[in-house]
Scaffold this active site. Structure first.
Site, PDB file in Angstrom:
ATOM      1  N   LYS A   1       0.813  -1.212   0.000  1.00 48.68           N
ATOM      2  CA  LYS A   1       0.000   0.000   0.000  1.00 48.68           C
ATOM      3  C   LYS A   1       0.847   1.262   0.000  1.00 48.68           C
ATOM      4  O   LYS A   1       0.433   2.280  -0.542  1.00 48.68           O
ATOM      5  CB  LYS A   1      -0.987  -0.004   1.160  1.00 48.68           C
ATOM      6  CG  LYS A   1      -0.388   0.234   2.511  1.00 48.68           C
ATOM      7  CD  LYS A   1      -1.446   0.058   3.584  1.00 48.68           C
ATOM      8  CE  LYS A   1      -0.808  -0.054   4.942  1.00 48.68           C
ATOM      9  NZ  LYS A   1      -0.392   1.244   5.491  1.00 48.68           N
ATOM     10  N   THR A   2       2.025   1.207   0.605  1.00 44.11           N
ATOM     11  CA  THR A   2       2.875   2.394   0.586  1.00 44.11           C
ATOM     12  C   THR A   2       3.317   2.703  -0.839  1.00 44.11           C
ATOM     13  O   THR A   2       3.328   3.860  -1.258  1.00 44.11           O
ATOM     14  CB  THR A   2       4.090   2.210   1.503  1.00 44.11           C
ATOM     15  OG1 THR A   2       3.634   1.731   2.771  1.00 44.11           O
ATOM     16  CG2 THR A   2       4.820   3.520   1.717  1.00 44.11           C
TER      17      THR A   2
ATOM     18  N   ASP B   1      -3.791   7.508   4.727  1.00 47.56           N
ATOM     19  CA  ASP B   1      -3.276   6.165   5.007  1.00 47.56           C
ATOM     20  C   ASP B   1      -3.847   5.689   6.346  1.00 47.56           C
ATOM     21  O   ASP B   1      -4.242   6.497   7.171  1.00 47.56           O
ATOM     22  CB  ASP B   1      -1.745   6.225   5.079  1.00 47.56           C
ATOM     23  CG  ASP B   1      -1.134   4.838   5.030  1.00 47.56           C
ATOM     24  OD1 ASP B   1      -1.862   3.866   4.743  1.00 47.56           O
ATOM     25  OD2 ASP B   1       0.088   4.731   5.266  1.00 47.56           O
ATOM     26  N   GLU B   2      -3.894   4.396   6.584  1.00 49.69           N
ATOM     27  CA  GLU B   2      -4.374   3.825   7.850  1.00 49.69           C
ATOM     28  C   GLU B   2      -5.750   4.393   8.205  1.00 49.69           C
ATOM     29  O   GLU B   2      -6.004   4.798   9.339  1.00 49.69           O
ATOM     30  CB  GLU B   2      -3.389   4.115   8.991  1.00 49.69           C
ATOM     31  CG  GLU B   2      -1.949   3.691   8.732  1.00 49.69           C
ATOM     32  CD  GLU B   2      -1.718   2.185   8.872  1.00 49.69           C
ATOM     33  OE1 GLU B   2      -2.702   1.427   9.020  1.00 49.69           O
ATOM     34  OE2 GLU B   2      -0.545   1.782   8.810  1.00 49.69           O
TER      35      GLU B   2
ATOM     36  N   GLN C   1      -6.644  -4.311  10.813  1.00 51.64           N
ATOM     37  CA  GLN C   1      -5.490  -3.742  11.516  1.00 51.64           C
ATOM     38  C   GLN C   1      -5.872  -2.533  12.361  1.00 51.64           C
ATOM     39  O   GLN C   1      -5.022  -1.718  12.716  1.00 51.64           O
ATOM     40  CB  GLN C   1      -4.404  -3.359  10.512  1.00 51.64           C
ATOM     41  CG  GLN C   1      -3.800  -4.573   9.807  1.00 51.64           C
ATOM     42  CD  GLN C   1      -2.639  -4.194   8.906  1.00 51.64           C
ATOM     43  OE1 GLN C   1      -1.602  -3.761   9.372  1.00 51.64           O
ATOM     44  NE2 GLN C   1      -2.835  -4.349   7.614  1.00 51.64           N
TER      45      GLN C   1
ATOM     46  N   ARG D   1       3.846  -8.815  10.566  1.00 49.43           N
ATOM     47  CA  ARG D   1       5.081  -8.041  10.378  1.00 49.43           C
ATOM     48  C   ARG D   1       6.207  -8.946   9.880  1.00 49.43           C
ATOM     49  O   ARG D   1       7.223  -8.483   9.392  1.00 49.43           O
ATOM     50  CB  ARG D   1       5.569  -7.379  11.682  1.00 49.43           C
ATOM     51  CG  ARG D   1       4.630  -6.388  12.353  1.00 49.43           C
ATOM     52  CD  ARG D   1       4.143  -5.337  11.439  1.00 49.43           C
ATOM     53  NE  ARG D   1       2.856  -5.707  10.877  1.00 49.43           N
ATOM     54  CZ  ARG D   1       2.330  -5.143   9.803  1.00 49.43           C
ATOM     55  NH1 ARG D   1       2.981  -4.199   9.173  1.00 49.43           N
ATOM     56  NH2 ARG D   1       1.167  -5.531   9.332  1.00 49.43           N
TER      57      ARG D   1
END
Length: 759
Positions: free
Chosen positions: A35-36, A219-220, A250, A604
DNA sequence: CCTGCCCGGGTTTTT
DNA sequence: CCCGGGCAGG
């Protein structure tokens, strides 16, 4: 450079997201789905292909670190500096805007930002001034309520006082806001709320900001709260070029007012948004993804995702039972050393994660003993150290003499004979004369008469003179010189020697002060004004201080780990009460949030994942209590796990507490607790949980067990419309309902016209 | 009136 | 185990 440049190497979904047309876009991005890359390429694409000037783009990230990375990646893609491109956290961006607009809110432009410690200090001051006993009404609890209210955009006037405690909160809230204004200070929540109030209050300003931003990216998004959602909504209007990326699985910041249902709200709020699902994972092995899925599939009310990878199965996940937290730490270190030798990994390839900061202590100890390099994210970090906060308070007071919290912090640090009584007299004088702290100090400086005793007056006057001399130095711009003058005049280093128990401690604290001096020096080199330097210091997050490329193992909380990745991840303390944390049992949706936190940790890991728990754990040194493996471990598919036979056998005993209390559990096994609940006997653990739930006022104590409102049931309410039951409290008397239109509400089961639709 | 010492209580997660 | 508050000495 053509359009394909920005989508090169991207999969179909990613490319679609990067080049999506105007209007609202929702990207549901699983962990490790790139996504980044999508966000940065989208920004680059907007600038280059859509010809949107870069200063007309706003991108909101979750941490300053992420913002910095995103900016440099965009710059690398475009080969150009992008000054004016607004990338930052909600807080940092708002702080910048408010710097310009403060005056229309009745603030001065040089306002200071209060961090959580400052907030607590100010609430304490206010509580005392109001004559409220801080032992009966915990200032932190009051602050929590105030913060929640601000996140819901409820001001002190609209704040509902339903019971005695909230009446107290309302009083404190009102006085607290006044105190902030008097100190020319905004707290974290004010940064967001004030920005919204500003934009709502002035058509002219709102138009200006809406015009300025052609497009907004977030984002997020699952971790936005109501104010943040509102801010995005206002800024993106009227053209609604709003591009949000998020993952409900998340969402881990509910305690801060974040509501992952904002993702659903987005779909309803914006007509016909483009929705893109990113499910291809580029980070982890299939085994890790399978374990992650086994964890998260236990959560209800989510969009199921099917994460997949091309990377193959990889190794199995290791589960380890340690005797206690010290052995757990030793085990982690052993594995790290072994993997370094055998697999040729570097220290920075490892991360150790835990639920609470307190758990880092045992871990750190082991790293020190084995002389293994590590970086600790958060904990009692640099900016929270007493000496650093002291020196920052000096700088802040010099910058803004009205800053009451900073004033009270350092007026007698190092001790200069101004004790409690003198300070009280001084503050009384300030209050009665209707002055600010700065005005009072100014009067002292000009030798105006004061009602203080001669001795006290002399001491305050000396302090005012010192402050004034520093302000002169600041005006000339020689801030480093001024800093040195502060430490010299106050004999601050000597003070550190006096107040430290060990010489090493004093040396370490002196180092911290020198490090702050270094930061100031650095800021000056880049011609950063003092107010900007101070704002930056208040807004740093723990994870922001994490630098890449350090030859060290990273130690951090699961929260801090969001957005990061490591080849090898250790998740420690997988015990009931720790992960899931016992406080979560009392909260609505608490266990689901803990599970998401675990899920974030698991995802992660790129290639190896280690899960550990201790048989016995000491929260602080001494004894320690026996612990039970986390119920989350019981959910993991056994064929993917590795570990000693005894440990694996133990996992069978890791009975899921939540599945025992899940009332709509369709599984055939009827647990003891379920039977108990049905026969109306309540287990100790259950009654403990119940006793912490404060019933709404006016509820009859008689228990009703035959409630038609079961979790998952569809219901109808005459005022609120249709919804779904997501929780039942107090033996069925209170029902939590997620209404289709209005969101979450708690309803009395016997409310008029409130009925279940099915069953 | 201030400072130092001792005792008791509280501890999730963070911009 | 660490912080903050209360108390007694200086």
């Amino acid at each position: 450079m053509n359009e394909h440049f920005f989508t090169e190497g991207m999969n179909t979904q990613q490319a679609a997201a990067i080049t999506a047309g105007a209007g609202p876009v929702l990207v549901l991005a699983g962990p490790g789905s790139g996504k980044t890359s999508v966000l940065t390429r989208r920004i680059a694409w907007l600038i280059r292909e859509q010809r949107i000037p870069h200063h007309r783009i706003m991108a909101v990230t979750f941490t300053n670190k992420a913002a910095g990375e995103m900016r440099s990646r965009v710059e690398a893609l475009l080969g150009d500096r992008m000054r004016g491109l607004q990338i930052g956290t909600f807080h940092a961006i708002c702080a910048r805007f408010l710097r310009r607009e403060a005056e229309s809110l009745g603030y001065r432009r040089d306002y200071v930002i209060y961090d959580s410690d400052d907030q607590v200090a100010l609430v304490k001051q206010v509580v005392k001034r109001l004559g409220i006993d801080p032992k009966k009404f915990n200032p932190r609890a009051i602050l929590g309520k105030i913060s929640n209210a601000k996140n819901e955009m409820i001001g002190p006037d609209e704040f509902q006082s339903l019971d005695y405690f909230s009446e107290i909160v309302k009083q404190v809230y009102t006085a607290y806001q006044a105190a902030l204004r008097a100190a020319n200070a905004m707290d974290f929540d004010d940064l967001l709320l004030n920005m919204v109030l500003l934009l709502r209050g002035s058509d002219m300003l709102r138009d200006a900001y809406q015009q300025r931003f052609e497009t907004v990216l977030v984002d997020e998004f699952q971790d936005t709260n109501s104010v943040q959602y509102e801010l995005v909504k206002i800024l993106a209007a009227p053209q609604n070029n709003v591009f949000v990326v998020g993952d409900e699985d998340q969402a881990i910041y509910a305690f801060r007012g974040a509501d992952y249902r904002n993702v659903l709200r987005f779909r309803e709020n914006y007509p016909d948004p483009t929705v893109i699902l990113l499910e291809q994972n580029y980070r982890s092995t299939q085994n890790i993804l399978d374990v992650a899925r086994a964890v998260i599939d236990n959560n209800r009310d989510r969009t199921p995702k099917h994460l997949h990878t091309d990377q193959g199965r990889g190794e199995r996940i290791t589960v380890f039972e340690a005797y206690d937290e010290r052995y757990e730490a030793e085990y982690v270190l052993e594995q790290i050393q072994q993997l370094r030798m055998q697999a040729g990994l570097d220290y920075q390839d490892f991360a150790v994660m835990y639920r609470t900061n307190a758990q880092s202590r045992a871990m750190e100890q082991a790293f020190v003993n084995q002389s293994t390099p590590y970086v600790l994210v958060g904990g009692v970090g640099f900016y929270k150290r007493r000496e650093v906060k002291d020196m920052l308070a000096y700088l802040r007071l010099i910058h803004n003499p009205d800053d009451r919290v900073s004033f009270e912090r350092i007026v007698n640090v190092p001790a200069r004979g101004i004790g409690k009584k003198s300070l009280a007299a001084f503050l009384d004088w300030v209050a009665h004369a209707g002055m600010t702290i700065g005005e009072a100090l100014n009067r002292l400086y000009y030798d105006d008469p004061t009602p203080l005793s001669t001795a006290a007056e002399k001491k305050f006057r000396a302090f005012a003179d010192l402050l004034s001399s520093w302000q002169e130095m600041a005006k000339v711009g020689d801030l480093v010189n001024m800093f040195d003058n502060i430490t010299a005049q106050t004999r601050y280093y000597m003070h550190l020697d006096d107040t430290s128990n060990l010489p090493e401690e004093a040396a370490e604290r002196a180092d911290n002060v020198r490090e702050l001096r270094g930061l100031l020096e650095y800021a000056l080199e880049y011609e950063q004004p003092l107010h900007e330097f101070l704002a930056e210091q208040s807004l740093v997050a723990d994870v922001d201080t994490l630098k890449d490329g350090a030859e060290a193992v990273t130690l951090m909380t699961l929260h801090s780990a969001k957005g990061l990745e490591f080849p090898v991840v250790f998740i420690t303390g997988l015990e009931t009460g720790i992960l899931p944390h016992f406080r979560a049992f009392e909260e609505l949706d608490g266990i689901s949030e803990e599970r998401r936190l675990f899920y974030v940790g698991v995802t992660r890991a790129k290639r190896s994942l280690y899960l550990s728990y201790a048989f016995r754990r000491a929260l602080y040194s001494g004894g320690g209590t026996l612990s039970r493996p986390s119920e989350f471990l019981a959910d993991l598919p056994r064929h993917l796990l590795d570990g000693s036979p005894l440990t694996l056998a133990n996992l069978n005993k890791a009975q899921s507490l939540e599945s025992q209390t899940r009332w709509d559990d369709s599984s055939s096994s009827v647990s003891r607790l379920e039977r108990d609940l049905k026969s109306n006997t309540v287990t100790p653990s259950d009654s403990k949980i119940r006793s912490k739930i404060i019933p709404f006022p006016g509820i009859k104590p008689e228990a009703k067990n035959d409630t038609p409102f079961k979790v998952g049931a569809n219901v109808s309410h005459p005022k609120f419309g249709r919804g779904k039951v997501i929780g039942v409290e107090n033996k069925g008397e209170i029902v939590s309902v997620l209404f289709d239109d209005l969101g979450l509400k708690k309803i009395l089961a016997d409310a008029d016209g409130f009925t279940a639709l099915d069953e």
